[in-house]
Design an enzyme around this catalytic site. Structure first.
Site, mmCIF file in Angstrom:
data_model
loop_
_atom_site.group_PDB
_atom_site.id
_atom_site.type_symbol
_atom_site.label_atom_id
_atom_site.label_comp_id
_atom_site.label_asym_id
_atom_site.label_seq_id
_atom_site.Cartn_x
_atom_site.Cartn_y
_atom_site.Cartn_z
ATOM 1 N N GLY A 59 -4.124 8.491 1.906
ATOM 2 C CA GLY A 59 -3.498 8.401 0.570
ATOM 3 C C GLY A 59 -4.455 7.799 -0.436
ATOM 4 C CG ASN A 60 -4.422 8.603 -4.266
ATOM 5 O OD1 ASN A 60 -3.691 8.070 -5.092
ATOM 6 N ND2 ASN A 60 -4.343 9.901 -3.962
ATOM 7 C CG HIS A 61 -5.516 2.080 -4.086
ATOM 8 N ND1 HIS A 61 -4.692 1.332 -3.272
ATOM 9 C CD2 HIS A 61 -6.755 2.011 -3.549
ATOM 10 C CE1 HIS A 61 -5.413 0.826 -2.287
ATOM 11 N NE2 HIS A 61 -6.665 1.224 -2.428
ATOM 12 C CB SER A 62 -2.160 7.446 -7.766
ATOM 13 O OG SER A 62 -1.186 7.781 -8.730
ATOM 14 C CB ALA A 104 -3.965 10.604 -7.804
#
Ligand code: CTP
Length: 401
Positions: free
Chosen positions: A210-213, A278
């Protein structure tokens, strides 16, 4: 829609005045600032103390008000100018006829004459009074002033008779006001589709890439579009945010594939589409059906590209105004322009990671809006809520002005 609005409630002397306590509660719940001006006879039907407590503001009824050793002048001009909108409910036959003739013998009427904002009035009286030619003439005259009549409804009246003359219920007064206000909004009748947040690409049943969005930019865009009158579909990856507007439908998704499907479901019907998500660019080639055990000293995960949702929407674009985001670290403008062309967009929002406070994670963003003519509009660092307003201003200027 009523959040932050200054609403002046005028209450006149009819039995329906008791219902205004509920109206005040609903207005306060909707986030409005409420001040109340009451005629003398209204205070016989509803307590000023109750109204002051519910509205969190002193209730006024006289030009001059004495309390203890102090005497205050209630300035009707100030009150009238403070208001973003005025609601007179219940509006008795007596008050309405005075409003229509410019009579000004109490604070409520003087405030009405001073108010420059939209004025709504909700008549309430017995059925024969409501049908009387002089009342009908008054109602027409008030409407000709541009005042908005919230029609009385039919039912049992205080007299025991049945017929037209009951003040509209508080919930219906609110809906009427909201509907009327929304008609003048620039995105009324338009459908807006927004993607927001990160996507999670499963490795096994408990792990993901995943990512930090945070999703905040997409949620602010959705709120802004709804406030401008649009019907919004917000396709969001995992996020802590919730949408607080009746005109926003949130479609919750987890993976890029789910976001792709949801975005395509609503795309054909949309007028404006903004991809703010994102989306993970890669996903594991295979998703393990059981939790992967740590039996090996090292491991590799094969990744394959996810579908580019924005690119796929650009390929089938008809009349939609399609906007993407570009998060860049070098040759920002050139890269963003190239992305705009490659994905067949109408505009692209450039965030540079070289700008402090820009990009995802925080509450602020610093953007440049670039369109197909290569016109670049650069904005200061702002809250994401204010950035959303700038983005829609630019879109409306180009598409609907
Ligand atoms: N986007 C998308 N689907 C993807 C990847 C990106 O819809 N699978 C959208 C984003 O929502 C954003 C825009 O494409 O509006 C730009 O994404 P970005 O990752 O910055 O650019 P890419 O086109 O993926 O190019 P690169 O990563 O090489 O910069």
């Amino acid at each position: 829609m009523l959040g932050g609005k200054n609403i002046l409630l005028g209450i006149t002397g009819g039995i329906a005045a008791y219902k205004t306590t509920f109206l005040v509660r609903l207005l306060i719940k909707a986030g409005a600032n409420v001040k109340i001006v009451l005629t003398d006879s209204a205070s016989a039907f509803v307590s000023p103390l109750t109204l002051a407590t519910l509205s969190k503001n002193p209730v006024v009824s006289d030009f001059v008000q004495s309390e203890g050793h102090t005497t205050d002048w209630n300035n009707h001009v100030e009150l009238g100018l403070w208001a973003d909108l005025m609601i007179i409910a219940p509006a008795t036959a007596n008050t309405m006829s005075k409003m229509a003739s410019g009579n000004c013998d109490n604070l409520l009427l003087a405030t009405y004459l001073s108010a420059k904002c939209p004025v709504f009035f909700a008549p309430a009286m017995d059925l024969d009074m409501y049908k009387h030619p002089s009342t009908l003439e008054t109602l027409e005259k008030l409407k000709s002033f541009g005042n908005f009549m919230i029609p009385a409804t039919s039912g049992e009246l205080a007299s025991g008779l049945h017929g037209e003359g009951r003040m509209a219920e508080p919930e219906d007064i609110i809906s009427f006001v909201k509907k009327e206000l929304s008609l003048g909004l620039p995105l009324k009748g338009k459908k807006v589709l927004i993607t927001a947040g990160p996507t999670y690409e499963a490795i096994d049943p408990v792990r993901f890439i995943g990512n930090h969005s945070s999703g905040l930019m997409g949620f602010e865009l959705a709120h802004c579009a709804a406030k401008l009158g649009a019907e919004v579909v917000l396709v969001s990856g995992p996020t802590k945010y919730t949408a607080a507007h009746d005109s926003i439908a949130v479609i919750h998704v987890v993976s890029a594939d789910e976001m792709y499907k949801a975005a395509h479901t609503y795309y054909a019907d949309s007028n404006i589409v903004i991809c703010a998500a994102a989306v993970a660019d890669y996903k594991p080639k295979v998703q393990a059906s059981q939790k992967i055990k740590k039996s090996q000293s090292s491991m590799q995960i094969d990744l394959v590209k996810t579908k580019d949702i924005l690119l796929s929407l650009g390929e089938i674009k008809k009349d939609q105004y399609l906007v993407g985001f570009a998060l860049e670290t070098e040759n920002e403008v050139e890269n963003a322009k190239a992305k705009l062309k490659r994905k067949n967009l109408d505009a692209i929002i450039l965030n540079s990671l070289n700008d402090k406070g820009a990009g995802f994670g925080g509450n602020t963003n610093k953007i440049s809006f670039i369109d197909t003519n290569s016109t670049i509009q650069t904005f200061e660092l702002k809250t994401k809520a204010d950035v959303a307003v700038d983005i829609f201003n630019e879109i409306i200027k180009r598409r609907y002005a």
